[in-house]
Design a protein around this motif. Structure first.
Motif, PDB file in Angstrom:
ATOM      1  N   LEU A   1      55.799  32.901  81.354  1.00  0.00           N
ATOM      2  CA  LEU A   1      57.213  33.228  81.768  1.00  0.00           C
ATOM      3  C   LEU A   1      57.778  34.121  80.793  1.00  0.00           C
ATOM      4  N   ASP A   2      57.770  35.513  80.983  1.00  0.00           N
ATOM      5  CA  ASP A   2      58.014  36.525  79.932  1.00  0.00           C
ATOM      6  C   ASP A   2      59.332  37.097  80.066  1.00  0.00           C
ATOM      7  N   THR A   3      60.301  36.734  79.286  1.00  0.00           N
ATOM      8  CA  THR A   3      61.588  37.375  79.376  1.00  0.00           C
ATOM      9  C   THR A   3      61.518  38.962  78.812  1.00  0.00           C
ATOM     10  N   GLY A   4      60.495  39.271  77.977  1.00  0.00           N
ATOM     11  CA  GLY A   4      60.391  40.437  77.925  1.00  0.00           C
ATOM     12  C   GLY A   4      59.948  41.698  78.717  1.00  0.00           C
ATOM     13  N   ALA A   5      59.480  41.137  79.801  1.00  0.00           N
ATOM     14  CA  ALA A   5      59.034  41.908  80.842  1.00  0.00           C
ATOM     15  C   ALA A   5      59.885  42.033  82.099  1.00  0.00           C
ATOM     16  N   LEU A   6      60.166  43.124  82.506  1.00  0.00           N
ATOM     17  CA  LEU A   6      60.954  43.221  83.609  1.00  0.00           C
ATOM     18  C   LEU A   6      60.117  42.981  84.794  1.00  0.00           C
ATOM     19  N   THR A   7      58.936  43.431  85.280  1.00  0.00           N
ATOM     20  CA  THR A   7      58.210  43.284  86.604  1.00  0.00           C
ATOM     21  C   THR A   7      57.243  42.171  86.099  1.00  0.00           C
ATOM     22  N   SER A   8      56.910  41.374  86.970  1.00  0.00           N
ATOM     23  CA  SER A   8      55.778  40.495  86.938  1.00  0.00           C
ATOM     24  C   SER A   8      54.508  41.179  87.134  1.00  0.00           C
ATOM     25  N   SER A   9      53.437  40.497  86.439  1.00  0.00           N
ATOM     26  CA  SER A   9      52.143  41.187  86.562  1.00  0.00           C
ATOM     27  C   SER A   9      50.984  40.276  86.895  1.00  0.00           C
ATOM     28  N   MET A  10      49.931  40.468  87.550  1.00  0.00           N
ATOM     29  CA  MET A  10      48.818  39.850  87.660  1.00  0.00           C
ATOM     30  C   MET A  10      47.520  40.479  87.703  1.00  0.00           C
ATOM     31  N   HIS A  11      46.577  39.295  87.190  1.00  0.00           N
ATOM     32  CA  HIS A  11      45.093  40.146  86.855  1.00  0.00           C
ATOM     33  C   HIS A  11      44.419  40.675  88.129  1.00  0.00           C
TER      34      HIS A  11
ATOM     35  N   PHE B   1      41.853  44.949  95.869  1.00  0.00           N
ATOM     36  CA  PHE B   1      41.361  44.596  94.684  1.00  0.00           C
ATOM     37  C   PHE B   1      40.891  43.084  94.548  1.00  0.00           C
ATOM     38  N   THR B   2      40.206  42.933  93.413  1.00  0.00           N
ATOM     39  CA  THR B   2      39.521  41.558  93.237  1.00  0.00           C
ATOM     40  C   THR B   2      40.115  40.843  92.224  1.00  0.00           C
ATOM     41  N   VAL B   3      40.478  39.623  92.912  1.00  0.00           N
ATOM     42  CA  VAL B   3      40.982  38.652  91.972  1.00  0.00           C
ATOM     43  C   VAL B   3      39.881  37.795  91.445  1.00  0.00           C
ATOM     44  N   GLU B   4      39.518  37.601  90.266  1.00  0.00           N
ATOM     45  CA  GLU B   4      38.585  36.619  89.415  1.00  0.00           C
ATOM     46  C   GLU B   4      39.344  35.983  88.708  1.00  0.00           C
ATOM     47  N   LEU B   5      39.481  34.636  88.829  1.00  0.00           N
ATOM     48  CA  LEU B   5      40.075  33.919  87.747  1.00  0.00           C
ATOM     49  C   LEU B   5      39.585  32.225  87.730  1.00  0.00           C
TER      50      LEU B   5
ATOM     51  N   PHE C   1      54.555  42.041  92.140  1.00  0.00           N
ATOM     52  CA  PHE C   1      53.585  41.965  90.950  1.00  0.00           C
ATOM     53  C   PHE C   1      52.766  43.387  90.829  1.00  0.00           C
ATOM     54  N   SER C   2      52.760  43.809  89.418  1.00  0.00           N
ATOM     55  CA  SER C   2      52.005  44.814  89.227  1.00  0.00           C
ATOM     56  C   SER C   2      50.713  44.443  88.978  1.00  0.00           C
ATOM     57  N   LEU C   3      49.527  45.229  89.392  1.00  0.00           N
ATOM     58  CA  LEU C   3      48.287  44.684  89.222  1.00  0.00           C
ATOM     59  C   LEU C   3      47.527  45.451  88.015  1.00  0.00           C
ATOM     60  N   ASN C   4      46.973  44.846  87.375  1.00  0.00           N
ATOM     61  CA  ASN C   4      46.359  45.168  86.096  1.00  0.00           C
ATOM     62  C   ASN C   4      45.344  44.312  85.558  1.00  0.00           C
ATOM     63  N   ASP C   5      44.184  45.044  84.891  1.00  0.00           N
ATOM     64  CA  ASP C   5      43.109  44.150  84.408  1.00  0.00           C
ATOM     65  C   ASP C   5      43.676  43.319  83.199  1.00  0.00           C
ATOM     66  N   ARG C   6      43.900  42.033  83.258  1.00  0.00           N
ATOM     67  CA  ARG C   6      44.301  41.152  82.319  1.00  0.00           C
ATOM     68  C   ARG C   6      43.272  40.397  81.775  1.00  0.00           C
ATOM     69  N   ASP C   7      41.938  40.643  81.838  1.00  0.00           N
ATOM     70  CA  ASP C   7      40.682  40.030  81.225  1.00  0.00           C
ATOM     71  C   ASP C   7      41.049  39.600  79.947  1.00  0.00           C
ATOM     72  N   LYS C   8      41.479  40.506  79.201  1.00  0.00           N
ATOM     73  CA  LYS C   8      41.449  40.088  77.697  1.00  0.00           C
ATOM     74  C   LYS C   8      42.925  39.407  77.104  1.00  0.00           C
TER      75      LYS C   8
ATOM     76  N   VAL D   1      48.699  35.511  84.930  1.00  0.00           N
ATOM     77  CA  VAL D   1      49.912  35.918  85.593  1.00  0.00           C
ATOM     78  C   VAL D   1      50.921  35.779  84.745  1.00  0.00           C
ATOM     79  N   LEU D   2      51.669  37.005  84.557  1.00  0.00           N
ATOM     80  CA  LEU D   2      52.921  37.092  83.670  1.00  0.00           C
ATOM     81  C   LEU D   2      54.061  37.202  84.706  1.00  0.00           C
ATOM     82  N   ILE D   3      55.163  36.237  84.225  1.00  0.00           N
ATOM     83  CA  ILE D   3      56.386  36.121  85.396  1.00  0.00           C
ATOM     84  C   ILE D   3      57.553  37.030  84.637  1.00  0.00           C
ATOM     85  N   GLY D   4      57.780  37.957  85.075  1.00  0.00           N
ATOM     86  CA  GLY D   4      59.078  38.913  84.443  1.00  0.00           C
ATOM     87  C   GLY D   4      60.377  38.553  84.846  1.00  0.00           C
TER      88      GLY D   4
END
Length: 177
Positions: free
Chosen positions: A56-66, A83-87, A137-144, A149-152
């Motif tokens: 839960l990230d108050t520094g991000a405006l938009t949520s993001s998902m791997h 897109f592929t979601v692999e978690l 949710f913006s889609l981004n490779d969050r593997d690293k 999941v980031l909640i904005g």
């Protein structure tokens, strides 16, 4: 000459009304206070019901998902993404891999240390606490990243407050999801 009681009372009526209104509003605010969550919570990605850590990230405006292997395409005159979601499911320790298609809501430009990039934004359903949310949710490779999941802030406005001293304060429980 002494004023009638009625005029003295009417002179103080705005102050009395304000005090009563404040008391009523304060009582209502306490009765319906928003939920307080930790800065990291377990949530579910729906409809697959994959349990992952949400930051839960108050520094991000938009949520993001791997998301990986993001392909843009056109369908019925609209922009879509595949897109592929692999978690890893944190409840079962199993890897969950699924290919999804969503209509694009918009693109966002994200600036970081590595420069600027455009990311597609889609609507996704997630469960946090006992509430289901369908959010952008913006889609981004969050593997690293530590959290897939980031909640904005746009979503946090609906969720409640974040206590940065707490983690894992609730279990996701969205019946019927």
């Amino acid at each position: 000459m002494r004023r009638p009681v009625r005029s003295r009372l009417s002179r103080h009526a705005p102050s009395i009304l304000a005090a009563l209104l404040t008391a009523v509003v304060s009582g209502t605010a306490l009765a319906s206070s928003p939920q307080v969550l930790g800065w990291v919570e377990k949530g579910l990605i729906l409809p697959e019901q994959v349990a992952v850590k949400f930051k839960l990230d108050t520094g991000a405006l938009t949520s993001s998902m791997h998301a990986e292997n993001i392909d843009r395409f056109e369908k019925d005159g609209d922009e879509w993404v595949r897109f592929t979601v692999e978690l890893e499911d944190v409840d079962t320790d199993e890897d969950v891999r699924t290919r999804l298609e969503r209509k694009m809501v918009r693109d966002i430009k994200v600036r970081g240390a590595g420069g600027a990039e455009e990311r597609p934004v889609v609507l996704m359903k997630v469960c946090l606490g006992n509430q289901m949310y369908e959010e952008q949710f913006s889609l981004n490779d969050r593997d690293k990243m530590n959290y897939p999941v980031l909640i904005g802030r746009r979503t946090l406005e609906k969720v409640g407050l974040v206590d940065s001293s707490k983690t894992f304060t609730t279990e996701p429980n969205c019946s019927g999801a």
